[in-house]
Design an enzyme around this catalytic site. Structure first.
Site, PDB file in Angstrom:
ATOM      1  N   GLU A  31      48.351 125.811 -35.545  1.00 40.78           N
ATOM      2  CA  GLU A  31      48.188 126.003 -34.106  1.00 40.78           C
ATOM      3  C   GLU A  31      49.472 125.717 -33.346  1.00 40.78           C
ATOM      4  O   GLU A  31      50.283 124.874 -33.744  1.00 40.78           O
ATOM      5  CB  GLU A  31      47.095 125.052 -33.580  1.00 40.78           C
ATOM      6  CG  GLU A  31      45.749 125.263 -34.223  1.00 40.78           C
ATOM      7  CD  GLU A  31      44.773 124.134 -33.942  1.00 40.78           C
ATOM      8  OE1 GLU A  31      43.563 124.405 -33.957  1.00 40.78           O
ATOM      9  OE2 GLU A  31      45.220 122.991 -33.725  1.00 40.78           O
ATOM     10  N   THR A  38      46.447 115.667 -43.983  1.00 38.15           N
ATOM     11  CA  THR A  38      45.567 116.697 -43.429  1.00 38.15           C
ATOM     12  C   THR A  38      46.204 117.354 -42.208  1.00 38.15           C
ATOM     13  O   THR A  38      46.111 118.567 -42.018  1.00 38.15           O
ATOM     14  CB  THR A  38      44.217 116.075 -43.026  1.00 38.15           C
ATOM     15  OG1 THR A  38      43.597 115.537 -44.192  1.00 38.15           O
ATOM     16  CG2 THR A  38      43.292 117.107 -42.398  1.00 38.15           C
ATOM     17  N   ARG A  93      48.776 109.551 -29.805  1.00 33.45           N
ATOM     18  CA  ARG A  93      48.296 110.142 -28.549  1.00 33.45           C
ATOM     19  C   ARG A  93      46.800 110.432 -28.596  1.00 33.45           C
ATOM     20  O   ARG A  93      46.110 110.322 -27.591  1.00 33.45           O
ATOM     21  CB  ARG A  93      49.113 111.362 -28.151  1.00 33.45           C
ATOM     22  CG  ARG A  93      48.823 112.677 -28.876  1.00 33.45           C
ATOM     23  CD  ARG A  93      47.707 113.481 -28.181  1.00 33.45           C
ATOM     24  NE  ARG A  93      47.685 114.863 -28.585  1.00 33.45           N
ATOM     25  CZ  ARG A  93      46.638 115.460 -29.130  1.00 33.45           C
ATOM     26  NH1 ARG A  93      45.524 114.784 -29.401  1.00 33.45           N
ATOM     27  NH2 ARG A  93      46.684 116.738 -29.420  1.00 33.45           N
ATOM     28  N   THR A 130      35.949 112.314 -38.709  1.00 34.65           N
ATOM     29  CA  THR A 130      35.974 112.796 -40.089  1.00 34.65           C
ATOM     30  C   THR A 130      36.830 114.052 -40.178  1.00 34.65           C
ATOM     31  O   THR A 130      37.175 114.649 -39.173  1.00 34.65           O
ATOM     32  CB  THR A 130      34.553 113.075 -40.595  1.00 34.65           C
ATOM     33  OG1 THR A 130      33.949 114.077 -39.764  1.00 34.65           O
ATOM     34  CG2 THR A 130      33.705 111.806 -40.554  1.00 34.65           C
ATOM     35  N   VAL A 170      35.733 112.758 -32.163  1.00 33.21           N
ATOM     36  CA  VAL A 170      37.132 113.154 -32.353  1.00 33.21           C
ATOM     37  C   VAL A 170      37.304 114.200 -33.452  1.00 33.21           C
ATOM     38  O   VAL A 170      38.171 115.057 -33.373  1.00 33.21           O
ATOM     39  CB  VAL A 170      37.991 111.905 -32.691  1.00 33.21           C
ATOM     40  CG1 VAL A 170      39.458 112.277 -32.903  1.00 33.21           C
ATOM     41  CG2 VAL A 170      37.874 110.853 -31.592  1.00 33.21           C
ATOM     42  N   GLY A 171      36.468 114.146 -34.485  1.00 33.51           N
ATOM     43  CA  GLY A 171      36.722 114.949 -35.680  1.00 33.51           C
ATOM     44  C   GLY A 171      36.475 116.439 -35.533  1.00 33.51           C
ATOM     45  O   GLY A 171      37.145 117.249 -36.157  1.00 33.51           O
ATOM     46  N   GLY A 172      35.499 116.834 -34.703  1.00 34.26           N
ATOM     47  CA  GLY A 172      35.245 118.259 -34.514  1.00 34.26           C
ATOM     48  C   GLY A 172      36.306 118.879 -33.627  1.00 34.26           C
ATOM     49  O   GLY A 172      36.388 118.565 -32.449  1.00 34.26           O
ATOM     50  N   ASP A 173      37.141 119.739 -34.195  1.00 36.94           N
ATOM     51  CA  ASP A 173      38.266 120.245 -33.402  1.00 36.94           C
ATOM     52  C   ASP A 173      38.653 121.676 -33.739  1.00 36.94           C
ATOM     53  O   ASP A 173      39.775 122.104 -33.470  1.00 36.94           O
ATOM     54  CB  ASP A 173      39.483 119.330 -33.552  1.00 36.94           C
ATOM     55  CG  ASP A 173      39.940 119.194 -35.007  1.00 36.94           C
ATOM     56  OD1 ASP A 173      39.341 119.847 -35.890  1.00 36.94           O
ATOM     57  OD2 ASP A 173      40.899 118.438 -35.254  1.00 36.94           O
ATOM     58  N   VAL A 176      38.828 117.399 -28.398  1.00 36.51           N
ATOM     59  CA  VAL A 176      39.438 118.303 -29.374  1.00 36.51           C
ATOM     60  C   VAL A 176      40.969 118.221 -29.344  1.00 36.51           C
ATOM     61  O   VAL A 176      41.638 118.780 -30.202  1.00 36.51           O
ATOM     62  CB  VAL A 176      38.994 119.776 -29.155  1.00 36.51           C
ATOM     63  CG1 VAL A 176      37.505 119.916 -29.387  1.00 36.51           C
ATOM     64  CG2 VAL A 176      39.384 120.279 -27.777  1.00 36.51           C
TER      65      VAL A 176
END
Length: 349
Positions: free
Chosen positions: A64, A92, A120, A209, A232-235, A301
């Site tokens: 990205e 990761t 951040r 996760t 936080v993990g779902g992005d 995200v």
């Protein structure tokens, strides 16, 4: 070979320099000061160019670009997300970023952002919780104890006042690693045998996760009234952590809806499901937590303004710390129109 001119030089912060900078400032102070920059930029949200990040998805992960500008400075981050990398001994998430002067277009900073993104992300989570978490929150559950977990714990201690962290990961060694790394930092850590055990007594629940898939890290029965959820993990598209029923019971707060509806937990909901933008709460244009039994959810995200804030903060720290190298990055011919002549002169020298 002649020495490059000062106009050719761009400060470069390597991973080694970033670690030295963070340690020289102190991790908690770094997070606290960085959070202040993040908050400052959320408070002037309307000044920024905003666009969902430009994503190139593959079977293995995503690459990205995250750009933004406030009209004076321009920043972007290159970042990847490849969950399978961990099995190969790789990170990761890796990243680097650039801060540039809008007036000239010249870059002013090139920096690693793998370490800086972790910082951040944690700072932004804590800023959101400052506005949304129940008052007097002292205990946080962290489900998913990989590379981001310690940063989250320290940020919430420094900014929100958390003193107890309840840890759970499907890999117990990850929780043991997290507890070991947090030892001596003023936090009580409790390693739990299940996600259900981890959330018991928690005022704040952080899910962080890495699997790139629809997952149910939190089920509806695990979430009691009055908690704040820091998701936080779902992005990215196809990657979530919360059961849909939790979303329907929660007041949802997001960074930038056009991006979060594609990548966040709310991708599970109707496109017009009501959400509140975090900047509106921070500026007083919208309400945040209004009742003790309310469930608040920060569907995080990560957005480009947060990276912009981090780039600004690091740039402002360089002069007083010196933790950078001078990189000969820009061509600077004696005559701006004679770039080919510069090449010929280099051959002679």
């Amino acid at each position: 070979m002649t020495q490059p001119s000062r106009l050719a030089i761009v400060p470069f912060v390597s991973v080694d320099s970033m670690m030295k900078l963070v340690l020289a400032v102190g991790v908690e102070r770094f997070l606290t000061e960085l959070a202040a920059y993040v908050e400052e930029d959320f408070l002037r949200w309307e000044a920024f160019d905003k666009t969902p990040r430009v994503a190139s998805h593959s079977h293995d992960g995503v690459i990205e670009l995250m750009p933004t500008s406030d009209g004076t400075l321009y920043g972007f981050k290159y970042v990847n997300g490849h969950p399978k990398n961990m099995r190969e001994g790789r990170q990761t998430v890796t990243a680097f970023g650039v801060l540039a002067d809008v007036g000239s277009g010249y870059p002013m900073l090139l920096t690693e952002m793998t370490m800086l993104t972790a910082l951040r992300t944690a700072a932004t989570s804590a800023v959101a919780a400052k506005y949304l978490a129940p008052k007097g929150a002292r205990t946080m559950a962290i489900i998913g104890n990989g590379a981001q977990s310690e940063f989250q714990a320290v940020a919430f201690k420094a900014i929100v006042g958390i003193d107890t962290v309840r840890l759970y990961d499907i890999d117990r060694s990850a929780s043991e690693k997290c507890a070991r790394n947090l030892a001596g930092l003023g936090l009580e850590t409790v390693i739990c045998a299940s996600g259900q055990e981890a959330v018991e007594g928690a005022d704040i629940i952080t899910t962080v996760t890495a699997d790139k898939q629809y997952a149910t890290i939190l089920t509806d029965n695990m979430v009691g009234s009055g908690v704040h959820i820091n998701a936080v993990g779902g992005d990215c598209p196809g990657k979530t952590e919360l059961h849909r029923d939790i979303l329907l019971r929660s007041d949802i707060f997001v960074e930038y809806p056009p991006q979060t509806r594609i990548e966040g937990e709310i991708q599970q909901l109707a496109p017009d499901h009501p959400v509140t933008e975090l900047w509106q709460v921070m500026t007083g244009k919208a309400e945040g937590r209004t009742a003790s039994k309310q469930i608040t959810l920060f569907d995080s995200v990560g957005f480009a303004t947060e990276d912009f804030s981090a780039l600004r903060y690091v740039r402002d720290k360089l002069a007083s710390t010196g933790f950078y190298e001078e990189l000969d990055l820009l061509a600077d011919p004696d005559e701006p129109r004679d770039l080919f002549g510069m090449l010929l002169r280099a051959a002679k020298s």
